[in-house]
Motif scaffolding. Sequence first.
Motif, PDB file in Angstrom:
ATOM      1  N   PHE A 219      -7.888  -0.884  -3.729  1.00 45.03           N
ATOM      2  CA  PHE A 219      -8.336  -2.273  -3.632  1.00 45.03           C
ATOM      3  C   PHE A 219      -7.846  -3.090  -4.826  1.00 45.03           C
ATOM      4  CE2 PHE A 219     -11.997  -1.342  -0.629  1.00 45.03           C
ATOM      5  CZ  PHE A 219     -11.528  -2.177   0.375  1.00 45.03           C
ATOM      6  N   ASN A 220      -8.063  -2.559  -6.019  1.00 53.08           N
ATOM      7  CA  ASN A 220      -7.739  -3.306  -7.229  1.00 53.08           C
ATOM      8  C   ASN A 220      -6.250  -3.551  -7.383  1.00 53.08           C
ATOM      9  OD1 ASN A 220     -10.445  -3.360  -7.872  1.00 53.08           O
ATOM     10  ND2 ASN A 220     -10.336  -1.639  -9.292  1.00 53.08           N
ATOM     11  N   ARG A 221      -5.426  -2.564  -7.031  1.00 54.79           N
ATOM     12  CA  ARG A 221      -3.993  -2.667  -7.301  1.00 54.79           C
ATOM     13  C   ARG A 221      -3.191  -3.286  -6.163  1.00 54.79           C
ATOM     14  NH1 ARG A 221      -2.080   2.823 -10.116  1.00 54.79           N
ATOM     15  NH2 ARG A 221      -0.161   1.611 -10.189  1.00 54.79           N
ATOM     16  N   VAL A 222      -3.715  -3.245  -4.953  1.00 54.25           N
ATOM     17  CA  VAL A 222      -3.003  -3.861  -3.834  1.00 54.25           C
ATOM     18  C   VAL A 222      -3.558  -5.248  -3.523  1.00 54.25           C
ATOM     19  CG1 VAL A 222      -2.427  -3.667  -1.371  1.00 54.25           C
ATOM     20  CG2 VAL A 222      -2.353  -1.639  -2.839  1.00 54.25           C
ATOM     21  N   TRP A 223      -4.872  -5.385  -3.552  1.00 55.12           N
ATOM     22  CA  TRP A 223      -5.475  -6.679  -3.240  1.00 55.12           C
ATOM     23  C   TRP A 223      -5.912  -7.445  -4.486  1.00 55.12           C
ATOM     24  CZ3 TRP A 223      -5.499  -2.778   0.279  1.00 55.12           C
ATOM     25  CH2 TRP A 223      -5.122  -3.102   1.592  1.00 55.12           C
TER      26      TRP A 223
ATOM     27  N   LEU B 219       0.828  -1.202   0.000  1.00 53.21           N
ATOM     28  CA  LEU B 219       0.000   0.000   0.000  1.00 53.21           C
ATOM     29  C   LEU B 219       0.866   1.258   0.000  1.00 53.21           C
ATOM     30  CD1 LEU B 219      -2.643   1.533   0.237  1.00 53.21           C
ATOM     31  CD2 LEU B 219      -2.698   0.964   2.671  1.00 53.21           C
ATOM     32  N   LEU B 220       1.902   1.282   0.839  1.00 58.34           N
ATOM     33  CA  LEU B 220       2.797   2.434   0.866  1.00 58.34           C
ATOM     34  C   LEU B 220       3.518   2.596  -0.465  1.00 58.34           C
ATOM     35  CD1 LEU B 220       4.263   4.723   2.374  1.00 58.34           C
ATOM     36  CD2 LEU B 220       5.963   3.017   3.092  1.00 58.34           C
ATOM     37  N   THR B 221       3.969   1.492  -1.045  1.00 59.09           N
ATOM     38  CA  THR B 221       4.669   1.545  -2.328  1.00 59.09           C
ATOM     39  C   THR B 221       3.785   2.148  -3.408  1.00 59.09           C
ATOM     40  OG1 THR B 221       6.020  -0.383  -1.764  1.00 59.09           O
ATOM     41  CG2 THR B 221       5.822   0.154  -4.091  1.00 59.09           C
ATOM     42  N   LEU B 222       2.517   1.743  -3.437  1.00 60.65           N
ATOM     43  CA  LEU B 222       1.585   2.297  -4.417  1.00 60.65           C
ATOM     44  C   LEU B 222       1.426   3.799  -4.226  1.00 60.65           C
ATOM     45  CD1 LEU B 222      -0.582   2.056  -6.639  1.00 60.65           C
ATOM     46  CD2 LEU B 222      -2.234   1.552  -4.819  1.00 60.65           C
ATOM     47  N   LEU B 223       1.144   4.234  -3.008  1.00 61.15           N
ATOM     48  CA  LEU B 223       0.905   5.662  -2.754  1.00 61.15           C
ATOM     49  C   LEU B 223       2.151   6.494  -3.041  1.00 61.15           C
ATOM     50  CD1 LEU B 223      -1.126   5.453   0.588  1.00 61.15           C
ATOM     51  CD2 LEU B 223      -2.028   5.799  -1.720  1.00 61.15           C
ATOM     52  N   ALA B 224       3.325   5.982  -2.628  1.00 62.55           N
ATOM     53  CA  ALA B 224       4.571   6.736  -2.794  1.00 62.55           C
ATOM     54  C   ALA B 224       5.087   6.704  -4.220  1.00 62.55           C
ATOM     55  CB  ALA B 224       5.633   6.197  -1.839  1.00 62.55           C
ATOM     56  N   SER B 225       4.568   5.789  -5.048  1.00 62.94           N
ATOM     57  CA  SER B 225       5.039   5.724  -6.432  1.00 62.94           C
ATOM     58  C   SER B 225       4.651   6.986  -7.212  1.00 62.94           C
ATOM     59  CB  SER B 225       4.466   4.477  -7.132  1.00 62.94           C
ATOM     60  OG  SER B 225       3.058   4.575  -7.290  1.00 62.94           O
ATOM     61  N   LYS B 226       3.604   7.679  -6.765  1.00 60.32           N
ATOM     62  CA  LYS B 226       3.165   8.921  -7.413  1.00 60.32           C
ATOM     63  C   LYS B 226       2.749   9.913  -6.337  1.00 60.32           C
ATOM     64  CE  LYS B 226       1.675   6.712 -11.712  1.00 60.32           C
ATOM     65  NZ  LYS B 226       0.541   6.488 -12.653  1.00 60.32           N
ATOM     66  N   PRO B 227       3.730  10.547  -5.665  1.00 63.76           N
ATOM     67  CA  PRO B 227       3.404  11.503  -4.598  1.00 63.76           C
ATOM     68  C   PRO B 227       2.469  12.593  -5.103  1.00 63.76           C
ATOM     69  CG  PRO B 227       5.759  11.029  -4.635  1.00 63.76           C
ATOM     70  CD  PRO B 227       5.185  10.423  -5.881  1.00 63.76           C
ATOM     71  N   GLY B 228       1.468  12.910  -4.300  1.00 59.50           N
ATOM     72  CA  GLY B 228       0.513  13.947  -4.664  1.00 59.50           C
ATOM     73  C   GLY B 228      -0.699  13.431  -5.416  1.00 59.50           C
ATOM     74  N   LYS B 229      -0.589  12.251  -6.021  1.00 59.05           N
ATOM     75  CA  LYS B 229      -1.735  11.682  -6.749  1.00 59.05           C
ATOM     76  C   LYS B 229      -2.742  11.127  -5.743  1.00 59.05           C
ATOM     77  CE  LYS B 229      -3.002   7.570  -9.453  1.00 59.05           C
ATOM     78  NZ  LYS B 229      -4.155   8.110 -10.179  1.00 59.05           N
TER      79      LYS B 229
ATOM     80  N   ILE C 147      -8.784  -1.240   4.113  1.00 64.30           N
ATOM     81  CA  ILE C 147      -7.911  -0.112   3.768  1.00 64.30           C
ATOM     82  C   ILE C 147      -7.717   0.794   4.978  1.00 64.30           C
ATOM     83  CG2 ILE C 147      -7.714   2.008   2.416  1.00 64.30           C
ATOM     84  CD1 ILE C 147      -8.897   0.605   0.072  1.00 64.30           C
ATOM     85  N   ASP C 148      -8.801   1.098   5.686  1.00 64.00           N
ATOM     86  CA  ASP C 148      -8.706   1.995   6.844  1.00 64.00           C
ATOM     87  C   ASP C 148      -7.729   1.463   7.885  1.00 64.00           C
ATOM     88  OD1 ASP C 148     -10.711   3.488   5.615  1.00 64.00           O
ATOM     89  OD2 ASP C 148     -12.300   2.399   6.639  1.00 64.00           O
ATOM     90  N   VAL C 149      -7.812   0.175   8.152  1.00 63.41           N
ATOM     91  CA  VAL C 149      -6.919  -0.421   9.155  1.00 63.41           C
ATOM     92  C   VAL C 149      -5.472  -0.344   8.697  1.00 63.41           C
ATOM     93  CG1 VAL C 149      -6.262  -2.570  10.318  1.00 63.41           C
ATOM     94  CG2 VAL C 149      -8.670  -1.928  10.143  1.00 63.41           C
ATOM     95  N   HIS C 150      -5.212  -0.647   7.438  1.00 59.38           N
ATOM     96  CA  HIS C 150      -3.839  -0.617   6.938  1.00 59.38           C
ATOM     97  C   HIS C 150      -3.283   0.810   6.899  1.00 59.38           C
ATOM     98  CE1 HIS C 150      -4.650  -4.774   5.836  1.00 59.38           C
ATOM     99  NE2 HIS C 150      -3.373  -4.922   5.601  1.00 59.38           N
ATOM    100  N   ILE C 151      -4.109   1.774   6.537  1.00 58.06           N
ATOM    101  CA  ILE C 151      -3.665   3.169   6.559  1.00 58.06           C
ATOM    102  C   ILE C 151      -3.335   3.581   7.992  1.00 58.06           C
ATOM    103  CG2 ILE C 151      -4.450   5.561   6.305  1.00 58.06           C
ATOM    104  CD1 ILE C 151      -3.736   4.423   3.639  1.00 58.06           C
TER     105      ILE C 151
ATOM    106  N   GLY D 202     -10.294   9.044  -1.335  1.00 61.50           N
ATOM    107  CA  GLY D 202      -9.251   8.061  -1.068  1.00 61.50           C
ATOM    108  C   GLY D 202      -8.096   8.668  -0.292  1.00 61.50           C
ATOM    109  N   TYR D 203      -6.880   8.380  -0.754  1.00 58.84           N
ATOM    110  CA  TYR D 203      -5.685   8.803  -0.023  1.00 58.84           C
ATOM    111  C   TYR D 203      -4.600   9.239  -1.011  1.00 58.84           C
ATOM    112  CZ  TYR D 203      -7.909   6.217   3.763  1.00 58.84           C
ATOM    113  OH  TYR D 203      -8.794   5.759   4.706  1.00 58.84           O
ATOM    114  N   LYS D 204      -3.674  10.088  -0.501  1.00 59.53           N
ATOM    115  CA  LYS D 204      -2.504  10.439  -1.283  1.00 59.53           C
ATOM    116  C   LYS D 204      -1.283  10.548  -0.372  1.00 59.53           C
ATOM    117  CE  LYS D 204      -2.936  15.530  -1.262  1.00 59.53           C
ATOM    118  NZ  LYS D 204      -3.010  16.734  -2.127  1.00 59.53           N
ATOM    119  N   PHE D 205      -0.099  10.367  -0.972  1.00 55.11           N
ATOM    120  CA  PHE D 205       1.161  10.474  -0.246  1.00 55.11           C
ATOM    121  C   PHE D 205       1.676  11.905  -0.392  1.00 55.11           C
ATOM    122  CE2 PHE D 205       5.668  10.214   0.477  1.00 55.11           C
ATOM    123  CZ  PHE D 205       5.801   9.272   1.481  1.00 55.11           C
ATOM    124  N   VAL D 206       2.043  12.529   0.734  1.00 55.06           N
ATOM    125  CA  VAL D 206       2.547  13.894   0.690  1.00 55.06           C
ATOM    126  C   VAL D 206       3.843  13.955   1.501  1.00 55.06           C
ATOM    127  CG1 VAL D 206       0.286  14.969   0.416  1.00 55.06           C
ATOM    128  CG2 VAL D 206       1.165  14.541   2.713  1.00 55.06           C
TER     129      VAL D 206
END
Length: 227
Positions: A184-188, A166-176, A199-203, A222-226
């Motif tokens: 769900f689709n890309r991590v699970w 999950l972190l790898t996905l979010l950090a792959s495109k910071p700000g997105k 998702i809430d628990v993992h975040i 959803g969520y974004k990495f900043v």
Amino acid sequence: MSAAKILLVDDEPDILEILEYNLKREGYEVSTAANGAEGLKKADEVKPDLIILDIMMPVMDGVEVCRQLRAKPDFKNTIITFLTAREEDYSQIAALDNGGDDYITKPIRPRVLVSRIKALLRRNERVDELDDTTEIAVGDLIIDLEQVLVRRGKEKIELAKKEFDLLTLLASKPGKVFSRDEIFNRVWGTDVIVGNRTIDVHIRKLREKLGDHYIKTIKGIGYKFVF
């Protein structure tokens, strides 16, 4: 390629027999245990690729089994899914909080369960669209894809497999902003159905380990990495 090894831990003999039969038909190597303590011992012996745990069991419940397994380096990346008749939110949250990857409620048809298991195994090694990248450096974090850990200066931060994905996905495109459906689709995976709170628990667990300021909630989306 060798068959995946699966460990079934449940105190109901009929459940063990039915699931073992159906999984062996699919070519998996299947081991069984009738209670939590036996499950811990068997896991150490066979080093399974995937463990299916009941929650309510004698001697030791499934959540405690999961917690103890995740504390061992050998089981850091093992897929652990719960198969239980308990549907309460607090049971699901406890299971995920202690390192579970998925939560499946009984009753479930054997063919449906086999499909879920196949999907979990297919997605376990998935890191989306990173090609030959071995590290992601973002802000003061370095995400090491080979060692499956995060470094911040000299500090090493170890994450459970799905937390790391999950972190790898979010950090792959910071700000997105990643929508919940996309996460769900890309991590699970599109063919894995996980609980609404997953998702809430993992975040929340990522924020506990990394700090609150890296992942921002975009309400209703959803969520974004900043950084």
